[in-house]
Design a protein around this motif. Structure first.
Motif, PDB file in Angstrom:
ATOM      1  N   GLY A 115      46.518  50.745  26.825  1.00  0.00           N
ATOM      2  CA  GLY A 115      45.788  50.524  25.577  1.00  0.00           C
ATOM      3  C   GLY A 115      44.938  49.275  25.615  1.00  0.00           C
ATOM      4  O   GLY A 115      43.790  49.277  25.153  1.00  0.00           O
ATOM      5  N   ARG A 116      45.491  48.213  26.155  1.00  0.00           N
ATOM      6  CA  ARG A 116      44.746  46.953  26.283  1.00  0.00           C
ATOM      7  C   ARG A 116      43.510  47.163  27.160  1.00  0.00           C
ATOM      8  O   ARG A 116      42.418  46.702  26.831  1.00  0.00           O
ATOM      9  CB  ARG A 116      45.656  45.875  26.870  1.00  0.00           C
ATOM     10  N   ALA A 117      43.687  47.861  28.266  1.00  0.00           N
ATOM     11  CA  ALA A 117      42.548  48.136  29.151  1.00  0.00           C
ATOM     12  C   ALA A 117      41.488  48.968  28.430  1.00  0.00           C
ATOM     13  O   ALA A 117      40.293  48.693  28.544  1.00  0.00           O
ATOM     14  CB  ALA A 117      43.014  48.839  30.418  1.00  0.00           C
ATOM     15  N   ALA A 118      41.917  49.965  27.679  1.00  0.00           N
ATOM     16  CA  ALA A 118      40.973  50.837  26.971  1.00  0.00           C
ATOM     17  C   ALA A 118      40.177  50.089  25.910  1.00  0.00           C
ATOM     18  O   ALA A 118      39.035  50.457  25.610  1.00  0.00           O
ATOM     19  CB  ALA A 118      41.727  52.008  26.335  1.00  0.00           C
ATOM     20  N   ARG A 119      40.755  49.043  25.343  1.00  0.00           N
ATOM     21  CA  ARG A 119      40.062  48.284  24.292  1.00  0.00           C
ATOM     22  C   ARG A 119      39.049  47.289  24.847  1.00  0.00           C
ATOM     23  O   ARG A 119      38.240  46.744  24.080  1.00  0.00           O
ATOM     24  CB  ARG A 119      41.079  47.553  23.414  1.00  0.00           C
ATOM     25  N   LEU A 120      39.065  47.039  26.141  1.00  0.00           N
ATOM     26  CA  LEU A 120      38.073  46.117  26.718  1.00  0.00           C
ATOM     27  C   LEU A 120      36.697  46.764  26.644  1.00  0.00           C
ATOM     28  O   LEU A 120      36.533  47.936  26.988  1.00  0.00           O
ATOM     29  CB  LEU A 120      38.443  45.760  28.155  1.00  0.00           C
ATOM     30  N   ARG A 121      35.714  46.018  26.197  1.00  0.00           N
ATOM     31  CA  ARG A 121      34.404  46.579  25.897  1.00  0.00           C
ATOM     32  C   ARG A 121      33.567  46.877  27.129  1.00  0.00           C
ATOM     33  O   ARG A 121      32.778  47.804  27.144  1.00  0.00           O
ATOM     34  CB  ARG A 121      33.622  45.625  24.996  1.00  0.00           C
ATOM     35  N   HIS A 122      33.700  46.062  28.149  1.00  0.00           N
ATOM     36  CA  HIS A 122      32.846  46.191  29.329  1.00  0.00           C
ATOM     37  C   HIS A 122      33.611  46.850  30.474  1.00  0.00           C
ATOM     38  O   HIS A 122      34.768  46.521  30.735  1.00  0.00           O
ATOM     39  CB  HIS A 122      32.328  44.822  29.762  1.00  0.00           C
ATOM     40  N   LEU A 123      32.955  47.752  31.160  1.00  0.00           N
ATOM     41  CA  LEU A 123      33.565  48.478  32.267  1.00  0.00           C
ATOM     42  C   LEU A 123      34.106  47.515  33.331  1.00  0.00           C
ATOM     43  O   LEU A 123      35.218  47.702  33.836  1.00  0.00           O
ATOM     44  CB  LEU A 123      32.560  49.448  32.893  1.00  0.00           C
ATOM     45  N   LEU A 124      33.346  46.477  33.656  1.00  0.00           N
ATOM     46  CA  LEU A 124      33.799  45.521  34.666  1.00  0.00           C
ATOM     47  C   LEU A 124      35.097  44.844  34.232  1.00  0.00           C
ATOM     48  O   LEU A 124      36.017  44.656  35.043  1.00  0.00           O
ATOM     49  CB  LEU A 124      32.722  44.471  34.954  1.00  0.00           C
ATOM     50  N   ASP A 125      35.210  44.496  32.947  1.00  0.00           N
ATOM     51  CA  ASP A 125      36.441  43.890  32.439  1.00  0.00           C
ATOM     52  C   ASP A 125      37.621  44.848  32.578  1.00  0.00           C
ATOM     53  O   ASP A 125      38.716  44.454  32.961  1.00  0.00           O
ATOM     54  CB  ASP A 125      36.284  43.464  30.973  1.00  0.00           C
ATOM     55  N   ARG A 126      37.397  46.128  32.266  1.00  0.00           N
ATOM     56  CA  ARG A 126      38.459  47.131  32.429  1.00  0.00           C
ATOM     57  C   ARG A 126      38.858  47.270  33.890  1.00  0.00           C
ATOM     58  O   ARG A 126      40.037  47.341  34.223  1.00  0.00           O
ATOM     59  CB  ARG A 126      38.011  48.486  31.868  1.00  0.00           C
ATOM     60  N   ASP A 127      37.854  47.307  34.774  1.00  0.00           N
ATOM     61  CA  ASP A 127      38.137  47.430  36.207  1.00  0.00           C
ATOM     62  C   ASP A 127      38.969  46.259  36.711  1.00  0.00           C
ATOM     63  O   ASP A 127      39.937  46.449  37.448  1.00  0.00           O
ATOM     64  CB  ASP A 127      36.850  47.523  37.017  1.00  0.00           C
ATOM     65  N   VAL A 128      38.610  45.048  36.306  1.00  0.00           N
ATOM     66  CA  VAL A 128      39.344  43.856  36.737  1.00  0.00           C
ATOM     67  C   VAL A 128      40.771  43.886  36.203  1.00  0.00           C
ATOM     68  O   VAL A 128      41.733  43.628  36.935  1.00  0.00           O
ATOM     69  CB  VAL A 128      38.615  42.563  36.300  1.00  0.00           C
ATOM     70  N   TYR A 129      40.935  44.227  34.929  1.00  0.00           N
ATOM     71  CA  TYR A 129      42.264  44.263  34.320  1.00  0.00           C
ATOM     72  C   TYR A 129      43.153  45.292  35.013  1.00  0.00           C
ATOM     73  O   TYR A 129      44.285  45.000  35.401  1.00  0.00           O
ATOM     74  CB  TYR A 129      42.137  44.589  32.824  1.00  0.00           C
ATOM     75  N   VAL A 130      42.645  46.520  35.161  1.00  0.00           N
ATOM     76  CA  VAL A 130      43.442  47.582  35.770  1.00  0.00           C
ATOM     77  C   VAL A 130      43.720  47.265  37.233  1.00  0.00           C
ATOM     78  O   VAL A 130      44.852  47.429  37.710  1.00  0.00           O
ATOM     79  CB  VAL A 130      42.751  48.955  35.600  1.00  0.00           C
ATOM     80  N   ALA A 131      42.732  46.795  37.968  1.00  0.00           N
ATOM     81  CA  ALA A 131      42.939  46.448  39.384  1.00  0.00           C
ATOM     82  C   ALA A 131      43.984  45.345  39.522  1.00  0.00           C
ATOM     83  O   ALA A 131      44.856  45.417  40.397  1.00  0.00           O
ATOM     84  CB  ALA A 131      41.627  46.015  40.027  1.00  0.00           C
ATOM     85  N   ALA A 132      43.939  44.349  38.654  1.00  0.00           N
ATOM     86  CA  ALA A 132      44.904  43.248  38.732  1.00  0.00           C
ATOM     87  C   ALA A 132      46.317  43.723  38.416  1.00  0.00           C
ATOM     88  O   ALA A 132      47.268  43.390  39.140  1.00  0.00           O
ATOM     89  CB  ALA A 132      44.499  42.131  37.771  1.00  0.00           C
ATOM     90  N   HIS A 133      46.471  44.514  37.375  1.00  0.00           N
ATOM     91  CA  HIS A 133      47.814  44.933  36.961  1.00  0.00           C
ATOM     92  C   HIS A 133      48.415  45.970  37.907  1.00  0.00           C
ATOM     93  O   HIS A 133      49.593  45.879  38.259  1.00  0.00           O
ATOM     94  CB  HIS A 133      47.782  45.431  35.511  1.00  0.00           C
ATOM     95  N   VAL A 134      47.618  46.940  38.324  1.00  0.00           N
ATOM     96  CA  VAL A 134      48.117  47.929  39.289  1.00  0.00           C
ATOM     97  C   VAL A 134      48.339  47.241  40.639  1.00  0.00           C
ATOM     98  O   VAL A 134      49.355  47.463  41.296  1.00  0.00           O
ATOM     99  CB  VAL A 134      47.152  49.127  39.415  1.00  0.00           C
ATOM    100  N   GLY A 135      47.406  46.404  41.042  1.00  0.00           N
ATOM    101  CA  GLY A 135      47.538  45.697  42.317  1.00  0.00           C
ATOM    102  C   GLY A 135      48.802  44.863  42.384  1.00  0.00           C
ATOM    103  O   GLY A 135      49.495  44.841  43.411  1.00  0.00           O
ATOM    104  N   LEU A 136      49.130  44.189  41.299  1.00  0.00           N
ATOM    105  CA  LEU A 136      50.347  43.376  41.273  1.00  0.00           C
ATOM    106  C   LEU A 136      51.580  44.253  41.469  1.00  0.00           C
ATOM    107  O   LEU A 136      52.493  43.897  42.228  1.00  0.00           O
ATOM    108  CB  LEU A 136      50.442  42.615  39.952  1.00  0.00           C
ATOM    109  N   ARG A 137      51.617  45.403  40.812  1.00  0.00           N
ATOM    110  CA  ARG A 137      52.758  46.311  40.986  1.00  0.00           C
ATOM    111  C   ARG A 137      52.874  46.764  42.449  1.00  0.00           C
ATOM    112  O   ARG A 137      53.951  46.797  43.023  1.00  0.00           O
ATOM    113  CB  ARG A 137      52.618  47.566  40.125  1.00  0.00           C
TER     114      ARG A 137
END
Length: 94
Positions: free
Chosen positions: A58-80
């Motif tokens: 949900g947090r990722a979906a609420r980010l307005r810019h595609l690059l921000d979503r990409d960074v957030y998802v890449a960071a969180h999935v990458g950490l896992r």
């Protein structure tokens, strides 16, 4: 007396966990990982439903810019993935 520290070379996380996980570093040695959102985002988005919980998605979906979503998802999935790779396990959301 000056001591020389070793140069740490990052492992690059660019796709899903490798078939053969990298060896664990020697005890007490740090390990450095580099995650490029540009390179890793497609794989991270493909894994997001499996790895991230509802709040993170949900947090990722609420980010307005595609690059921000990409960074957030890449960071969180990458950490896992970085936490699971040394143990040769697939991350699974509980």
């Amino acid at each position: 007396m000056t001591s020389i520290l070793p140069v740490l070379r990052p492992s690059r996380l660019t796709d899903v966990p490798p078939a053969d996980p990298p060896p664990l570093p020697p005890d007490g040695e740090p390990e450095v990982w580099e995650v490029s959102a540009e390179e890793f985002a497609p794989a991270a988005h493909a894994l997001a439903d499996t790895v991230l919980d509802a709040a993170e998605r949900g947090r990722a979906a609420r980010l307005r810019h595609l690059l921000d979503r990409d960074v957030y998802v890449a960071a969180h999935v990458g950490l896992r993935l970085m936490h699971c790779t040394p143990f040769a396990r697939r991350p699974v959301r509980k």
